[in-house]
Design an enzyme around this catalytic site. Structure first.
Site, PDB file in Angstrom:
ATOM      1  N   GLY A 172       0.834  -1.204   0.000  1.00 42.87           N
ATOM      2  CA  GLY A 172       0.000   0.000   0.000  1.00 42.87           C
ATOM      3  C   GLY A 172       0.862   1.246   0.000  1.00 42.87           C
ATOM      4  N   LEU A 177      -1.666   6.923   4.130  1.00 45.31           N
ATOM      5  CA  LEU A 177      -0.820   6.729   5.305  1.00 45.31           C
ATOM      6  C   LEU A 177       0.647   6.617   4.911  1.00 45.31           C
ATOM      7  CD1 LEU A 177      -0.558   6.181   8.375  1.00 45.31           C
ATOM      8  CD2 LEU A 177      -0.856   3.751   7.860  1.00 45.31           C
ATOM      9  N   LEU A 346       0.964   4.795  20.649  1.00 50.49           N
ATOM     10  CA  LEU A 346       2.005   4.274  21.540  1.00 50.49           C
ATOM     11  C   LEU A 346       3.389   4.748  21.119  1.00 50.49           C
ATOM     12  CD1 LEU A 346       0.747   0.626  22.154  1.00 50.49           C
ATOM     13  CD2 LEU A 346       0.490   2.630  23.615  1.00 50.49           C
ATOM     14  N   LYS A 348       3.811   7.978  20.145  1.00 50.41           N
ATOM     15  CA  LYS A 348       3.877   9.410  20.466  1.00 50.41           C
ATOM     16  C   LYS A 348       4.711   9.603  21.718  1.00 50.41           C
ATOM     17  CE  LYS A 348      -0.309  10.895  18.096  1.00 50.41           C
ATOM     18  NZ  LYS A 348       0.355  11.865  17.210  1.00 50.41           N
ATOM     19  N   HIS A 407      -6.676   3.851  20.659  1.00 50.49           N
ATOM     20  CA  HIS A 407      -5.787   4.885  21.182  1.00 50.49           C
ATOM     21  C   HIS A 407      -6.086   5.219  22.646  1.00 50.49           C
ATOM     22  CE1 HIS A 407      -4.717   5.179  17.096  1.00 50.49           C
ATOM     23  NE2 HIS A 407      -5.570   6.101  16.706  1.00 50.49           N
ATOM     24  N   ARG A 505      -8.111  21.176  17.746  1.00 43.32           N
ATOM     25  CA  ARG A 505      -7.374  19.930  17.607  1.00 43.32           C
ATOM     26  C   ARG A 505      -6.415  19.829  18.785  1.00 43.32           C
ATOM     27  NH1 ARG A 505      -2.940  18.217  12.908  1.00 43.32           N
ATOM     28  NH2 ARG A 505      -2.825  15.990  13.474  1.00 43.32           N
ATOM     29  N   ARG A 510      -5.349  14.178  31.433  1.00 47.99           N
ATOM     30  CA  ARG A 510      -5.351  15.096  32.576  1.00 47.99           C
ATOM     31  C   ARG A 510      -5.758  14.336  33.834  1.00 47.99           C
ATOM     32  NH1 ARG A 510      -9.860  19.575  33.882  1.00 47.99           N
ATOM     33  NH2 ARG A 510      -8.731  20.874  35.384  1.00 47.99           N
TER      34      ARG A 510
END
Length: 932
Positions: A172, A177, A346, A348, A407, A505, A510
């Protein structure tokens, strides 16, 4: 000398030793691990003077049998230098050849199998020549030297374990992506790993024609960017190198995959390389996974000695069943250790820092990270873009399947799981995650609010060619209230929220702590670093929003956090910037020294086999077990419409009470009935009627459960007032779960201290088994209320380490306990359900057991697993002062209609035999079961 004598003592086992590619044997090799040097030093301490710790250029591949395969090909020499006082490999300057170790390598680069005894004997012979006088004086020296040499050789082999040629196949490669993230991530991998012993080739593949695909890939490669500190000239050079190593080909049939494999093998052989492994990155829709997996497994697996890594992108199914099917399909082609399921969150930087942050700040957090101090946890991902161009995906998965199930759930686990002692152990981390999953309270319809931006339906009609009459029920916004039923988090609300077409965005986690202080001075005199009356919070700021990038923030009145100084730096003050109601100066704020894209990080971890950053099959299925019931309950729910962007105002604000979540404001449009419109069930909060001659209450599930819980509490208060105690018998299954939760969280006047809890029926499994009715009662009710343990009466299905054995007389024992404690064996209230076949308790059709006679408790057989059950009999049920039958769900509509028309025929429909002798029967049905 000592060669024949001491070679007999050799016991180390060296297996395959592939050599580096041609041209990489010159000069010094990599130094052996420190422990090896210490081992050699230990031998030297006995009086044996050895040369300085040596280096080697040998590398280890996949383990194999111990065989010598001499082939007519190039010879490599590994030499030992003693004159220069250092070790070296090859024939570089300063190396005095003393010891030739003859190794043969095939030109193709395939692993070379070396005969252990011959190699080690040569080494020990040479060392024996060097240190012969000392062996005579020190009896144990030779044994220690042998061990040291073995350790050194093995250590050097391990140090070079990953050397070789790596093929990366991006499936792909022309997709969205791949163009946005994956090619850049592969380029970053090349920048990090080039020159470290590996050679690479990047194969972009897709169904696109060769010419068109090459054009797309050429544009993508031209747009790649280098790190900021890379000089323009150097960047251009690196990009040119990467472009030369990248190619495009059309990949569709098994023959195409076979041709790709043959091309890889031919290139490796031609360049004299050894194949280390292949990475297949599936950047394709999940429906194509099985066919591609079959082609890879059958035609494109690497040969012996090389590894395979298969990278899979979400979604991994759309519910628990589909996830299981996908896992089974892929599991028939690949081993679990070969699969890397990507959740890019995961990767990030802030998300990846959650567990290390908790670990590095254990001392400060140990007393705070629990229900006594945490007020609530918010896990949020907001997007301003809508789903245009992705409506086919959204129609199948919605916002819950797109964001919350993966997520946000992964982040929830990182925040809520118990910290393992060793974070580097992926097995320990997984086990603690699964423990946290098991503690999650089941989600009900009232656990969520859903919305849909107004333009979505039109986009679906255009993109999917639907008629104008089509109305989508797919949520593009969802807020979900999650509770975790364990000692650390009991009662703490976790709020998960995500949506499209919102006002900003931003993504963040928190953790808001309870305000447990009172400050005598006025607010204007509060000092941020000292006053405990100011908000106390920890924020993992994932990105975007006011800060514009990732950051970790801790209120100054909590503690100064510890973060790795090499990778995190303090954020410079930004006057006027406020976050969550407080100026940035109120926080200790840290950001990454160098921001990295999540996909670049994950691709590097795939290459280095760091599986801790990926989703395991157990993790995946546990998540779907949690989310599937909510998705099923929302299948026919009409989402609230919202305009999108700033115009949303307060329309999507929601609030919670106990386990129930609801929008704070009424919707913009209310249903107005026309003059000729017939009333609909939604126009009624509670509907009263008669069913089988007994009172019926019908309502929507939330109102129905609230009404039933209120009636049970009223009966309990009355019984305790008259008799001092209340005997309540409860059924198991899924229907009463919402009732248990309502009783636990919303009825604080319930006389639990005077209540005896009994079971109507039980599966013949241990009480701790998830299928046990008692386990459901424990998870959803008992652990939240204060019932004296001696007032809880589980059914004795597990006696003498056997389950429901007739000779153990468990049913008789329960009947005796009831007769002893319950006056006239008449419960104050019995809660029953009704199965789709008309069964109630564990009394089933076509079975006479328990329908009449004097037995109070019986053993029965269920048509579904687990088959053996223990149940109250119909006679004792009919002795109760009050019997409540709870019937919920559209699946019960047919049996409800049937039972309404039949007489008392318990052998066909056991529920029809429920009619208290002198008590009251009440039916509680939701609208789905009563009206369909």
């Amino acid at each position: 000398m000592h060669s024949s004598k001491h070679s007999e003592l050799l016991s180390c086992d060296l297996k395959e030793i592939p050599l580096p590619p041609a041209g990489q044997t010159e000069g010094r090799g990599q130094r052996c691990p420190r422990g090896i040097g210490k081992g050699i030093k230990a031998a030297a301490d006995t009086g044996v003077h050895l040369p300085a710790p040596f280096s080697c250029r040998l590398s280890a591949g996949t383990r194999g049998s111990e065989v010598l395969r001499p082939v007519a090909s190039q010879k490599r020499l590994c030499r030992w230098s003693t004159r220069s006082g250092r070790g070296c490999a090859g024939t570089g300057p300063g190396c005095t050849p003393h010891l030739p170790l003859s190794l043969w390598a095939e030109q193709t680069g395939t692993p070379l199998l070396v005969h252990t005894l011959g190699l080690a004997t040569s080494v020990l012979t040479a060392l024996g020549m060097l240190a012969e006088p000392h062996f005579t004086r020190h009896a144990g020296a030779w044994n220690m030297l042998t061990a040291a040499v073995c350790m050194a050789l093995l250590g050097c082999l391990q140090a070079q374990e990953l050397q070789g040629h790596v093929s990366v196949i991006l499936l792909g490669a022309t997709g969205d992506l791949a163009r946005k993230y994956l090619w850049q991530g592969l380029f970053q991998l090349y920048l990090e790993e080039a020159g470290k012993g590996h050679s690479f080739r990047f194969h972009g593949t897709a169904l696109t024609s060769t010419k068109q695909g090459q054009e797309v890939i050429a544009k993508v490669l031209e747009s790649l960017s280098c790190p900021r500190d890379t000089a323009p000239g150097r960047c251009a050079e690196l990009k040119a190198q990467f472009q030369q190593l990248s190619e495009y080909r059309r990949l569709k049939t098994p023959e195409d995959y076979l041709a790709l494999s043959e091309d890889i093998e031919a290139r490796v052989q031609h360049e004299g390389l050894r194949e280390a492994g292949r990475i297949f990155y599936f950047s394709v829709p999940p429906f194509a996974y099985a066919e591609i997996a079959r082609s890879i497994s059958g035609s494109c697996r690497p040969g012996p000695g090389a590894w395979l890594r298969v990278v899979l992108e979400k979604p991994f199914g759309h519910d628990h069943r589909s996830a299981q099917q996908l896992a089974a399909e892929l599991g028939s082609f690949f081993q679990e250790e070969e699969m890397y399921r990507v959740d890019h969150y995961l990767g990030k930087q802030v998300v990846a820092q959650i567990l290390p942050f908790r670990d590095q700040n254990r001392k400060a957090l140990d007393g705070l990270w629990n229900r006594h101090h945490v007020e609530r946890v918010e896990i949020i991902m907001k997007e301003t873009v809508d789903a245009e161009g992705r409506t086919s995906f959204y129609e199948e998965y919605g916002v819950i399947g797109d964001v919350l199930q993966n997520h946000l759930t992964e982040i929830l686990m990182l925040v809520a799981m118990e910290l393992p002692l060793n974070l580097s152990s992926s097995e320990a981390v997984l086990e603690h995650k699964l423990q946290a999953f098991r503690a999650l309270r089941g989600l009900q319809r009232g656990s969520a609010v859903v919305g849909q931006y107004q333009a979505y339906r039109g986009q679906v009609r255009r993109e999917l060619q639907k008629p104008d009459s089509f109305h989508s029920l797919t949520p593009t916004f969802a807020g979900v209230l999650v509770h975790i039923d364990n000692l650390r988090w009991e009662g703490v609300p976790f709020i998960l929220m995500s949506g499209k077409a919102l006002d900003e965005r931003v993504g963040y986690v928190r953790i808001l702590f309870k305000d447990q202080a009172y400050c005598a001075q006025s607010e204007k005199r509060w000092v941020p670093a000292q006053s405990h009356c100011l908000p106390q919070q920890i924020i993992f700021y994932i990105g975007h929003g006011e800060l514009g990038g990732p950051a970790v923030l801790v209120s100054r009145n909590l503690f100064r956090p510890s973060l790795p100084s090499a990778s995190w730096k303090e954020v410079e003050g930004q006057p006027g910037l406020r976050l969550f109601g407080r100026p940035l100066s109120d926080y200790y704020a840290y950001s990454p020294v160098r921001e990295q894209d999540a996909y670049s990080i994950l691709i590097s971890r795939i290459f280095h086999r760091r599986k801790g950053s990926f989703i395991t099959m157990e993790n995946l299925l546990a998540s779907w077990v949690f989310w599937t019931p909510l998705l099923d309950s929302l299948a026919h729910e009409v989402p609230r419409l919202y305009p999108g962007g700033a115009e949303n105002g307060h329309l999507l604000d929601f609030e919670f009470s106990g386990s129930h979540l609801s929008f704070s404001q009424p919707p913009l449009e209310q249903l107005v009935l026309g003059p000729d419109s017939a009333p609909m069930p939604s126009d009624f909060q509670v509907l009263r009627a008669k069913y089988r001659g007994s009172p019926l209450i019908s309502a929507w599930p939330e109102e129905l459960i609230a009404r039933l819980a209120g009636d049970i509490e009223a009966a309990a208060v009355q019984a305790v007032k008259r008799f001092g105690k209340f005997h309540l018998a409860l059924s198991g299954g899924s229907s009463p779960v919402a009732l248990f939760q309502q009783l636990a969280m919303g009825h604080y006047g319930f006389p639990w201290a005077h209540t005896h809890l009994w079971l109507v029926d039980e599966r013949c499994v241990p009480l701790w088994d998830p299928e046990s009715n008692f386990q459901g009662l424990q998870a959803h009710l008992l652990q939240h209320v204060r019932v004296p343990y001696y007032n809880v009466h589980p059914m004795p299905v597990h006696r003498r380490q056997r389950l429901c054995a007739e000779e153990d007389q468990g049913a008789q024992a329960y009947a005796e306990e009831i007769s002893t404690l319950v006056t006239n064996s008449s419960f104050d209230l019995v809660l029953l359900g009704m199965g789709t076949d008309g069964h109630t308790a564990s009394l089933f059709p076509q079975s006479p057991v328990g329908l009449d006679g004097k037995q109070l408790v019986v053993l029965t057989t269920s048509p579904s697993s687990p088959h053996r059950r223990m149940s109250l009999s119909l006679p004792i049920i009919n002795r109760a002062h009050k019997v409540a039958v709870l019937v919920m769900g559209r699946m019960k509509r047919e049996i409800a209609m049937l039972v309404s028309r039949v007489g008392r025929e318990p052998r066909k429909w056991p529920i029809s035999g429920v009619l208290p002798d002198s008590g009251q029967l009440m039916w509680y049905m939701d609208y789905d079961a009563f009206l369909g």
